[in-house]
Design a protein around this motif. Structure first.
Motif, PDB file in Angstrom:
ATOM      1  N   ARG A 113       0.698  -1.235   0.021  1.00 14.89           N
ATOM      2  CA  ARG A 113      -0.106   0.155  -0.173  1.00 14.89           C
ATOM      3  C   ARG A 113       0.958   1.401   0.007  1.00 14.89           C
ATOM      4  NH1 ARG A 113      -2.807  -1.277   5.217  1.00 14.89           N
ATOM      5  NH2 ARG A 113      -2.314  -3.412   4.592  1.00 14.89           N
ATOM      6  N   TRP A 170       8.934 -10.573  -5.069  1.00 14.16           N
ATOM      7  CA  TRP A 170       8.735 -11.380  -3.877  1.00 14.16           C
ATOM      8  C   TRP A 170       9.510 -12.683  -3.811  1.00 14.16           C
ATOM      9  CZ3 TRP A 170       7.875 -10.632   1.090  1.00 14.16           C
ATOM     10  CH2 TRP A 170       7.105  -9.532   1.529  1.00 14.16           C
ATOM     11  N   TYR A 213       3.599 -18.131  -0.586  1.00 12.37           N
ATOM     12  CA  TYR A 213       2.968 -17.031  -0.334  1.00 12.37           C
ATOM     13  C   TYR A 213       2.814 -16.207  -1.441  1.00 12.37           C
ATOM     14  CZ  TYR A 213       2.530 -12.329   1.532  1.00 12.37           C
ATOM     15  OH  TYR A 213       2.152 -10.963   1.696  1.00 12.37           O
ATOM     16  N   LYS A 240      -0.091  -5.517  -9.514  1.00 12.64           N
ATOM     17  CA  LYS A 240       0.775  -4.519  -8.757  1.00 12.64           C
ATOM     18  C   LYS A 240       2.239  -4.557  -8.894  1.00 12.64           C
ATOM     19  CE  LYS A 240      -1.869  -2.832  -4.703  1.00 12.64           C
ATOM     20  NZ  LYS A 240      -1.865  -2.751  -3.241  1.00 12.64           N
ATOM     21  N   PHE A 253      19.887  -7.682   2.180  1.00 12.67           N
ATOM     22  CA  PHE A 253      19.366  -8.061   3.261  1.00 12.67           C
ATOM     23  C   PHE A 253      19.387  -9.869   3.265  1.00 12.67           C
ATOM     24  CE2 PHE A 253      15.712  -9.567   6.055  1.00 12.67           C
ATOM     25  CZ  PHE A 253      16.284  -9.430   7.095  1.00 12.67           C
ATOM     26  N   ASN A 266       1.490 -15.528  12.110  1.00 18.16           N
ATOM     27  CA  ASN A 266       2.084 -14.911  10.913  1.00 18.16           C
ATOM     28  C   ASN A 266       1.142 -15.322   9.859  1.00 18.16           C
ATOM     29  OD1 ASN A 266       4.028 -15.470   8.574  1.00 18.16           O
ATOM     30  ND2 ASN A 266       3.961 -13.150   9.242  1.00 18.16           N
ATOM     31  N   ASP A 315      -1.585 -13.431   7.794  1.00 23.75           N
ATOM     32  CA  ASP A 315      -1.573 -13.227   6.362  1.00 23.75           C
ATOM     33  C   ASP A 315      -2.580 -13.643   5.407  1.00 23.75           C
ATOM     34  OD1 ASP A 315       1.069 -11.598   6.168  1.00 23.75           O
ATOM     35  OD2 ASP A 315       2.343 -13.414   5.836  1.00 23.75           O
ATOM     36  N   ARG A 337      -9.769  -9.877  -0.236  1.00 21.82           N
ATOM     37  CA  ARG A 337      -9.985  -9.572  -1.464  1.00 21.82           C
ATOM     38  C   ARG A 337     -10.723 -10.727  -2.445  1.00 21.82           C
ATOM     39  NH1 ARG A 337      -4.294  -6.998  -2.376  1.00 21.82           N
ATOM     40  NH2 ARG A 337      -4.693  -4.703  -1.519  1.00 21.82           N
ATOM     41  N   ASN A 347       0.336  -9.998  11.176  1.00 18.44           N
ATOM     42  CA  ASN A 347       1.062 -10.702  10.630  1.00 18.44           C
ATOM     43  C   ASN A 347       2.644 -10.552  10.995  1.00 18.44           C
ATOM     44  OD1 ASN A 347       0.481  -8.399   9.397  1.00 18.44           O
ATOM     45  ND2 ASN A 347       0.873  -8.990   7.217  1.00 18.44           N
ATOM     46  N   HIS A 348       2.827  -9.025  11.253  1.00 15.23           N
ATOM     47  CA  HIS A 348       4.006  -8.545  11.714  1.00 15.23           C
ATOM     48  C   HIS A 348       4.236  -8.798  13.311  1.00 15.23           C
ATOM     49  CE1 HIS A 348       3.397  -5.068   8.255  1.00 15.23           C
ATOM     50  NE2 HIS A 348       3.823  -6.234   7.787  1.00 15.23           N
ATOM     51  N   PHE A 373      19.045 -11.697  12.893  1.00 18.57           N
ATOM     52  CA  PHE A 373      17.861 -11.673  12.156  1.00 18.57           C
ATOM     53  C   PHE A 373      16.828 -10.967  12.897  1.00 18.57           C
ATOM     54  CE2 PHE A 373      15.147 -15.002   9.800  1.00 18.57           C
ATOM     55  CZ  PHE A 373      14.496 -13.832   8.935  1.00 18.57           C
TER      56      PHE A 373
HETATM   57  P1  NDP Z   1       0.809  -6.613   4.477  1.00 18.89           P
HETATM   58  O1  NDP Z   1       0.240  -6.853   5.700  1.00 18.89           O
HETATM   59  O2  NDP Z   1       1.197  -5.241   4.078  1.00 18.89           O
HETATM   60  O3  NDP Z   1       0.188  -7.529   3.227  1.00 18.89           O
HETATM   61  C1  NDP Z   1       0.024  -8.733   3.093  1.00 18.89           C
HETATM   62  C2  NDP Z   1      -0.851  -9.126   2.131  1.00 18.89           C
HETATM   63  O4  NDP Z   1      -2.312  -9.071   2.460  1.00 18.89           O
HETATM   64  C3  NDP Z   1      -0.563  -8.451   0.911  1.00 18.89           C
HETATM   65  O5  NDP Z   1      -0.962  -9.349  -0.252  1.00 18.89           O
HETATM   66  C4  NDP Z   1      -1.542  -7.283   0.697  1.00 18.89           C
HETATM   67  O6  NDP Z   1      -1.930  -6.694  -0.496  1.00 18.89           O
HETATM   68  C5  NDP Z   1      -2.839  -7.807   1.472  1.00 18.89           C
HETATM   69  N1  NDP Z   1      -3.528  -6.853   2.420  1.00 18.89           N
HETATM   70  C6  NDP Z   1      -2.810  -6.460   3.603  1.00 18.89           C
HETATM   71  N2  NDP Z   1      -3.920  -5.593   4.160  1.00 18.89           N
HETATM   72  C7  NDP Z   1      -4.986  -5.713   3.494  1.00 18.89           C
HETATM   73  C8  NDP Z   1      -6.101  -5.150   3.445  1.00 18.89           C
HETATM   74  N3  NDP Z   1      -6.402  -4.287   4.662  1.00 18.89           N
HETATM   75  N4  NDP Z   1      -7.247  -5.553   2.760  1.00 18.89           N
HETATM   76  C9  NDP Z   1      -7.048  -6.424   1.851  1.00 18.89           C
HETATM   77  N5  NDP Z   1      -5.724  -6.949   1.387  1.00 18.89           N
HETATM   78  C10 NDP Z   1      -4.898  -6.562   2.311  1.00 18.89           C
HETATM   79  O7  NDP Z   1       2.383  -7.481   4.577  1.00 18.89           O
HETATM   80  P2  NDP Z   1       3.731  -6.946   4.180  1.00 18.89           P
HETATM   81  O8  NDP Z   1       3.900  -6.975   2.766  1.00 18.89           O
HETATM   82  O9  NDP Z   1       4.265  -5.980   5.031  1.00 18.89           O
HETATM   83  O10 NDP Z   1       4.750  -8.430   4.471  1.00 18.89           O
HETATM   84  C11 NDP Z   1       4.208  -9.698   3.839  1.00 18.89           C
HETATM   85  C12 NDP Z   1       4.975 -10.989   5.061  1.00 18.89           C
HETATM   86  O11 NDP Z   1       6.230 -10.679   4.685  1.00 18.89           O
HETATM   87  C13 NDP Z   1       4.373 -10.727   6.539  1.00 18.89           C
HETATM   88  O12 NDP Z   1       4.296 -11.917   6.736  1.00 18.89           O
HETATM   89  C14 NDP Z   1       5.678 -10.245   7.050  1.00 18.89           C
HETATM   90  O13 NDP Z   1       5.815 -10.462   8.390  1.00 18.89           O
HETATM   91  C15 NDP Z   1       6.769 -10.573   6.089  1.00 18.89           C
HETATM   92  N6  NDP Z   1       7.947  -9.708   6.094  1.00 18.89           N
HETATM   93  C16 NDP Z   1       8.963  -9.921   7.106  1.00 18.89           C
HETATM   94  C17 NDP Z   1       9.998  -9.183   7.057  1.00 18.89           C
HETATM   95  C18 NDP Z   1      11.186  -9.191   7.858  1.00 18.89           C
HETATM   96  O14 NDP Z   1      12.241  -8.321   8.114  1.00 18.89           O
HETATM   97  N7  NDP Z   1      11.318 -10.408   8.522  1.00 18.89           N
HETATM   98  C19 NDP Z   1      10.120  -7.702   6.203  1.00 18.89           C
HETATM   99  C20 NDP Z   1       8.904  -7.623   5.437  1.00 18.89           C
HETATM  100  C21 NDP Z   1       7.932  -8.523   5.318  1.00 18.89           C
HETATM  101  P3  NDP Z   1      -1.021  -5.580  -0.925  1.00 18.89           P
HETATM  102  O15 NDP Z   1       0.119  -6.000  -1.322  1.00 18.89           O
HETATM  103  O16 NDP Z   1      -1.804  -5.205  -2.312  1.00 18.89           O
HETATM  104  O17 NDP Z   1      -0.971  -4.308  -0.024  1.00 18.89           O
END
Ligand code: NDP
Length: 248
Positions: free
Chosen positions: A29, A45, A88, A97, A110, A153, A157, A164, A187-188, A210
């Motif tokens: 987003r 990804w 995933y 996107k 990283f 997580n 996710d 959607r 998820n985070h 990590f």
């Molecule tokens: P997000 O929560 O931004 O997105 C996860 C998925 O859900 C995406 O496909 C997103 O679509 C969709 N989504 C999120 N919120 C909504 C909503 N409100 N309505 C509809 N669809 C939604 O996760 P991240 O992209 O930040 O991360 C993805 C995974 O990777 C997570 O499990 C995270 O923990 C992991 N990660 C780990 C990191 C690390 O350092 N270990 C770093 C970054 C991520 P869209 O993409 O279109 O927004």
């Protein structure tokens, strides 16, 4: 790898933690198409996460040897990244996107360092992980936290992705239920728990690194998500915290 390099790597994560509150890495987003050349998100990804799997695997198998314990620890890392890199991305519903190539490059850096130092340490130090380590409190507690984190997580996710199921792939909804009633980004939260558990069970510096990087990446990202939800949805629940239930 020499210990002082890993400390420097951890130091970088600490420095980037506050910086990432000011700059939201532009993927999902937060992508404003202002970071130059773009690549399809799914492909991005897959590429950036596969690197972690490969660098971990290569440095681990090129090490001194293994024990059942190092195999289990390596298995946890490997399972996580098989899911993240080749399951995933195919299940996300983000249509056509894109994300900036620069983000993919940063993530490759990283992930390759992270995978390398973790695989290298486990491969080079099998003697630190004898069979009895399975009964060590660090292993048992860390594994429990890791499993709880991975569960949260993954559930979170796929819940988000399911929002959607019947609609447009560029629309966001207010998530409800599960831990979403308490925090914006379970998820985070789950991912932070997962790698904290991993650091405890593996009890070595690269695993700590990590966990530090995960905290540094995800606390600010969750905060940006939370702020974004509140701006986008006037009806967004005010009592909801960012990423740690009841705390922040
Ligand atoms: P997000 O929560 O931004 O997105 C996860 C998925 O859900 C995406 O496909 C997103 O679509 C969709 N989504 C999120 N919120 C909504 C909503 N409100 N309505 C509809 N669809 C939604 O996760 P991240 O992209 O930040 O991360 C993805 C995974 O990777 C997570 O499990 C995270 O923990 C992991 N990660 C780990 C990191 C690390 O350092 N270990 C770093 C970054 C991520 P869209 O993409 O279109 O927004």
């Amino acid at each position: 790898m020499e210990e002082h390099w890993v400390w420097i790597w951890i130091g970088l994560a600490v420095v980037l933690l506050p910086v990432q509150f000011f700059i939201a890495p532009p993927y999902g987003r937060h992508n404003k198409n202002s970071w130059g050349l773009q690549i399809n998100s799914k492909i991005g990804w897959i590429i950036m996460e596969l690197v972690a799997l490969l660098s971990f695997f290569i440095s681990f198998v090129l090490g001194e040897g293994f024990t059942p314990v190092t195999l289990v620890i390596a298995g946890l890392f490997t399972l996580h990244y098989i899911h993240r890199s080749i399951i995933y991305p195919f299940l996300t519903r983000s249509g056509s996107k894109t994300m900036p190539v620069l983000i993919v490059i940063f993530a490759i850096i990283f992930n390759s360092i992270n995978g390398y130092i973790n695989g290298d340490y486990l491969g080079a130090n099998p003697g630190e992980y004898p069979l009895e380590y399975f009964g060590d409190i660090r292993f048992m507690a860390g594994l429990t936290i890791f499993c709880i984190g991975a569960f949260i997580n993954i559930i979170a996710d796929y819940y988000l992705i399911s929002l959607r199921k019947n609609g447009r792939q560029d629309v966001y909804h207010i998530p409800k239920g599960f831990l979403f009633g308490r925090i914006s980004c379970p998820n985070h939260f789950g991912e932070i728990l997962e790698w904290t558990g991993f650091a405890i069970l593996a009890w070595n510096l690269p695993a700590l690194a990590f966990a530090a990087w995960t905290v540094s990446n995800l606390i600010p990202r969750a905060w940006h998500h939370h702020k974004w939800y509140k701006q986008k949805f006037p009806e967004y629940p005010r009592e909801r915290k960012v990423v740690f239930p009841g705390v922040f």
